[in-house]
Design a protein around this motif. Sequence first.
Motif: not given
Length: 269
Positions: A212-219
């Motif tokens: 699962v990945m947020g499309t705006a994950d800044p990391d």
Amino acid sequence: MMTHHLEREEGRIAYDDTGGDGPLVIAAPGMGDVRGVYRHLTPALTNAGIRVVTMDLRGLGESSVEWPDYSDSAVASDYLALIDHLDSGPATLIGNSKSCASAVIAATTAPDKVKAIAVIGPFVRVVPMKWWQKAAFAAMLAPPWGRAAWVSYYRKNLYPGPTPPDLDAYSKALSENLGERGRMAAFRKLAGDNHAESGQRLAKVTQPALVVMGTADPDFPDAEAEAREVAGILGAELVFVPDSGHYPQADSPDVVAPAIIDLVAGSSA
């Protein structure tokens, strides 16, 4: 829920347990966070008949502070020890950020104890960083400003899209926890692993897996590309959470919960 403790030789791990006789899921947070990060996901899973156990990492939350080892493999041993302690058969492991690497290590160390893994915002291999990025992160966590800097970064940067309705209160409680003696020192030690070991084990995971990945994950330099590559190695299902950051289980549980429910159902069939 009542806090329980798993006594280990070097310290104790805090956890809570929704109980019941449904399939067992054990979830751990990322570094610098506590098990409450699953507070909005747990109700949906329990409503689906799943027994949810969330645990704190070494040194954080309500776990004890002094540990000789804060590595990914050490946290993996906590996952496995908790499975043994609960004595309810194999479990599905959920990891977030750092604890994803530990879920991979646990799954490959004792595959008979792990039915499936779900990795959210997964750091499961070495992610290249420029020297100045590493230096900046280390400086951010340094005393005396480390706690305030981390909580500000957590609140403002890691939730770039939707935010949980209680984020301000949660961030305040997280700051208070990190203000307890020894917790920031433990956080800095937890941050020291580069996830090389789990990266070497990714292709050895045989259990069903979910990324699962947020499309705006800044990391991540490119969150979507990292998720696709990790899912490809694992042979995993892949769920993107639009506009979400590093904690989609907290800001978008309506998207994450069905995917985990399907994973648990499939691995229990």
